[in-house]
Design a protein around this motif. Structure first.
Motif, PDB file in Angstrom:
ATOM      1  N   LEU A  27       0.838  -1.234  -0.232  1.00  0.00           N
ATOM      2  CA  LEU A  27       0.133   0.016  -0.042  1.00  0.00           C
ATOM      3  C   LEU A  27       0.988   1.211  -0.030  1.00  0.00           C
ATOM      4  CD1 LEU A  27      -2.705  -1.169   2.711  1.00  0.00           C
ATOM      5  CD2 LEU A  27      -2.739  -1.193   0.056  1.00  0.00           C
ATOM      6  N   ASN A  28       1.926   1.400   0.797  1.00  0.00           N
ATOM      7  CA  ASN A  28       2.983   2.338   0.752  1.00  0.00           C
ATOM      8  C   ASN A  28       4.203   1.786   0.351  1.00  0.00           C
ATOM      9  OD1 ASN A  28       4.819   4.265   1.725  1.00  0.00           O
ATOM     10  ND2 ASN A  28       3.362   5.231   2.875  1.00  0.00           N
ATOM     11  N   ILE A  29       4.985   2.243  -0.668  1.00  0.00           N
ATOM     12  CA  ILE A  29       5.992   1.489  -1.097  1.00  0.00           C
ATOM     13  C   ILE A  29       7.240   2.195  -0.414  1.00  0.00           C
ATOM     14  CG2 ILE A  29       6.472   2.790  -3.049  1.00  0.00           C
ATOM     15  CD1 ILE A  29       7.597   0.306  -4.632  1.00  0.00           C
ATOM     16  N   GLU A  30       7.036   3.307   0.070  1.00  0.00           N
ATOM     17  CA  GLU A  30       8.358   4.034   0.510  1.00  0.00           C
ATOM     18  C   GLU A  30       8.097   3.496   1.984  1.00  0.00           C
ATOM     19  OE1 GLU A  30       9.737   8.289   2.170  1.00  0.00           O
ATOM     20  OE2 GLU A  30       7.707   8.242   1.228  1.00  0.00           O
ATOM     21  N   ASN A  31       7.401   3.313   2.757  1.00  0.00           N
ATOM     22  CA  ASN A  31       7.314   2.645   4.125  1.00  0.00           C
ATOM     23  C   ASN A  31       7.793   1.384   3.974  1.00  0.00           C
ATOM     24  OD1 ASN A  31       6.377   3.079   7.051  1.00  0.00           O
ATOM     25  ND2 ASN A  31       5.276   1.323   6.462  1.00  0.00           N
ATOM     26  N   THR A  32       7.452   0.495   3.037  1.00  0.00           N
ATOM     27  CA  THR A  32       7.833  -0.828   2.882  1.00  0.00           C
ATOM     28  C   THR A  32       9.166  -0.995   2.516  1.00  0.00           C
ATOM     29  OG1 THR A  32       5.590  -1.613   2.011  1.00  0.00           O
ATOM     30  CG2 THR A  32       7.461  -3.167   1.519  1.00  0.00           C
ATOM     31  N   TYR A  33       9.825  -0.068   1.873  1.00  0.00           N
ATOM     32  CA  TYR A  33      11.214  -0.083   1.589  1.00  0.00           C
ATOM     33  C   TYR A  33      11.970   0.410   2.894  1.00  0.00           C
ATOM     34  CZ  TYR A  33      15.484   0.831  -0.985  1.00  0.00           C
ATOM     35  OH  TYR A  33      16.893   0.825  -1.220  1.00  0.00           O
ATOM     36  N   LEU A  34      11.482   1.340   3.513  1.00  0.00           N
ATOM     37  CA  LEU A  34      12.078   1.456   4.948  1.00  0.00           C
ATOM     38  C   LEU A  34      12.189   0.445   5.740  1.00  0.00           C
ATOM     39  CD1 LEU A  34      10.958   5.216   5.235  1.00  0.00           C
ATOM     40  CD2 LEU A  34      13.153   4.651   4.664  1.00  0.00           C
ATOM     41  N   TYR A  35      11.059  -0.290   5.546  1.00  0.00           N
ATOM     42  CA  TYR A  35      11.029  -1.359   6.372  1.00  0.00           C
ATOM     43  C   TYR A  35      12.201  -2.520   6.359  1.00  0.00           C
ATOM     44  CZ  TYR A  35       8.967  -5.012   9.649  1.00  0.00           C
ATOM     45  OH  TYR A  35       8.739  -5.852  10.742  1.00  0.00           O
ATOM     46  N   LEU A  36      12.598  -2.509   4.925  1.00  0.00           N
ATOM     47  CA  LEU A  36      13.724  -3.700   4.711  1.00  0.00           C
ATOM     48  C   LEU A  36      14.735  -3.617   5.904  1.00  0.00           C
ATOM     49  CD1 LEU A  36      13.966  -3.324   0.913  1.00  0.00           C
ATOM     50  CD2 LEU A  36      12.439  -5.008   2.103  1.00  0.00           C
ATOM     51  N   THR A  37      14.986  -2.329   6.302  1.00  0.00           N
ATOM     52  CA  THR A  37      16.211  -2.264   7.292  1.00  0.00           C
ATOM     53  C   THR A  37      15.492  -1.714   8.677  1.00  0.00           C
ATOM     54  OG1 THR A  37      16.603  -0.005   6.376  1.00  0.00           O
ATOM     55  CG2 THR A  37      18.039  -1.460   5.610  1.00  0.00           C
ATOM     56  N   HIS A  38      14.245  -1.961   8.827  1.00  0.00           N
ATOM     57  CA  HIS A  38      13.611  -1.445  10.013  1.00  0.00           C
ATOM     58  C   HIS A  38      13.808   0.053  10.402  1.00  0.00           C
ATOM     59  CE1 HIS A  38      13.421  -5.678  11.922  1.00  0.00           C
ATOM     60  NE2 HIS A  38      12.534  -5.438  10.881  1.00  0.00           N
ATOM     61  N   GLU A  39      13.770   1.043   9.407  1.00  0.00           N
ATOM     62  CA  GLU A  39      13.833   2.457   9.391  1.00  0.00           C
ATOM     63  C   GLU A  39      12.577   2.999   9.133  1.00  0.00           C
ATOM     64  OE1 GLU A  39      17.669   3.987   8.200  1.00  0.00           O
ATOM     65  OE2 GLU A  39      17.662   2.442   6.771  1.00  0.00           O
ATOM     66  N   SER A  40      11.448   2.196   8.982  1.00  0.00           N
ATOM     67  CA  SER A  40      10.199   2.879   8.863  1.00  0.00           C
ATOM     68  C   SER A  40       9.814   3.198  10.283  1.00  0.00           C
ATOM     69  CB  SER A  40       9.142   1.623   8.436  1.00  0.00           C
ATOM     70  OG  SER A  40       8.951   0.801   9.488  1.00  0.00           O
ATOM     71  N   LYS A  41       8.836   4.395  10.318  1.00  0.00           N
ATOM     72  CA  LYS A  41       8.318   4.924  11.673  1.00  0.00           C
ATOM     73  C   LYS A  41       7.809   3.810  12.535  1.00  0.00           C
ATOM     74  CE  LYS A  41       7.091   9.547   9.898  1.00  0.00           C
ATOM     75  NZ  LYS A  41       5.940  10.547  10.039  1.00  0.00           N
ATOM     76  N   ASP A  42       7.127   2.840  12.140  1.00  0.00           N
ATOM     77  CA  ASP A  42       6.691   1.771  12.974  1.00  0.00           C
ATOM     78  C   ASP A  42       7.724   1.059  13.704  1.00  0.00           C
ATOM     79  OD1 ASP A  42       4.265   0.027  13.969  1.00  0.00           O
ATOM     80  OD2 ASP A  42       5.431  -1.315  12.528  1.00  0.00           O
TER      81      ASP A  42
END
Length: 223
Positions: free
Chosen positions: A91-106
Motif C-alpha cells: 500500500l505504501n512502497i516508501e514505508n515498505t522499503y524503509l522496513y527492509l532495514t527497520h527504518e520505517s516509523k513503525d
C-alpha cells in the motif's frame, strides 16, 4: 469475485527454502526487485526462542497490474514450491522499503533491530525513487519539516542539510535527498532565506532583539 490487482508486492523468503542461486533466478524473472538484508536478529514472540526464523523481505514491482496469486506462482516457478510466504499487495512502497532495514516509523517506534541499508540487494535496476509519488500536501509537509530542521539544527547550506538527511532523515520521516531536492526546487527562495538566516547568525551572533509578543514591544537585553 475478481481478485485485486496491483503492481507493488512484498513477500518473505527463507534461506533454507530457496536454492543457492536464488538471486540469479530472481534476476531472470525480469522485473525490479529489492531484497532486504538477512533479518536474523528479529526478536521472537515465542517463549524460549530469542530470534525469529531468519528471513528476507522482498519488494516486487510487476510490469502491469497483477494479482498476488500470480506473483506467488511466478516466484514458486523460479525458486521452488516452498520458497515464498506471505505475498501481499504493498500500500505504501516508501514505508515498505524503509522496513527492509527497520527504518520505517513503525519499526523505529517498536525499537526493532536496525539493519544496514548497504546490504539491500537491488535486482533489475530497482530504484525506489521511480516509484515515489507525492501529492501537494505531502510536498508541503516535507517543505515544512525541512525548514524546521534547518532552523532547529542551524544548518547553513544544502550540503549540511544533505548530511543531516543521510544521518537522521529517517528519524524525521523524510525521504532521500533526490525526493527532497524535487520538492525544494520550486521553493529555492524560501530555503535560501532560512540558510541565510543561519549563516548570518553564525557570522554575527544572535542579534535578534527580544520581543513582547503580546504588545509587539521590542525589549532590551536586560528585560
Amino acid at each position: 469475485m475478481a481478485k485485486e490487482k496491483a503492481r507493488y508486492f512484498t513477500f518473505l523468503l527463507y534461506p533454507d527454502s530457496i536454492p543457492e542461486d536464488w538471486e540469479m533466478r530472481l534476476e531472470l524473472i525480469g522485473v525490479p526487485i529489492a531484497v532486504s538484508p538477512l533479518h536474523d536478529k528479529d526478536l521472537s514472540d515465542i517463549e524460549g526462542q530469542l530470534y525469529k526464523k531468519a528471513h528476507y523481505h522482498v519488494i516486487y514491482v510487476a510490469k502491469n497490474p497483477v494479482t498476488a496469486d500470480s506473483v506467488r506462482v511466478r516466484i514458486k516457478r523460479a525458486l521452488g514450491e516452498k520458497s515464498v510466504a506471505m505475498v501481499q499487495i504493498v500500500l505504501n512502497i516508501e514505508n515498505t522499503y524503509l522496513y527492509l532495514t527497520h527504518e520505517s516509523k513503525d519499526a523505529i517506534k517498536k525499537n526493532k533491530y536496525k539493519y544496514d541499508k548497504a546490504d539491500i540487494k537491488h535486482i533489475n535496476n530497482f530504484d525506489i525513487d521511480r516509484y515515489l509519488t507525492l501529492d501537494a500536501e505531502q510536498k508541503d509537509d516535507i517543505l515544512d519539516e525541512v525548514c524546521n530542521i534547518i532552523a532547529d539544527h542551524r544548518l547553513a547550506n544544502i550540503l549540511e542539510l544533505k548530511n543531516f538527511v543521510m544521518a537522521k532523515g529517517s528519524e524525521y520521516g523524510l525521504p532521500n535527498m533526490k525526493v527532497i531536492n524535487s520538492v525544494l526546487r520550486s521553493h529555492t527562495g524560501l530555503i535560501r532565506l532560512y540558510f541565510d538566516g543561519v549563516y548570518q547568525e553564525r557570522k554575527y551572533g544572535n542579534l535578534v532583539p527580544s520581543v513582547d509578543y503580546e504588545t509587539g514591544e521590542v525589549l532590551s537585553e536586560e528585560e
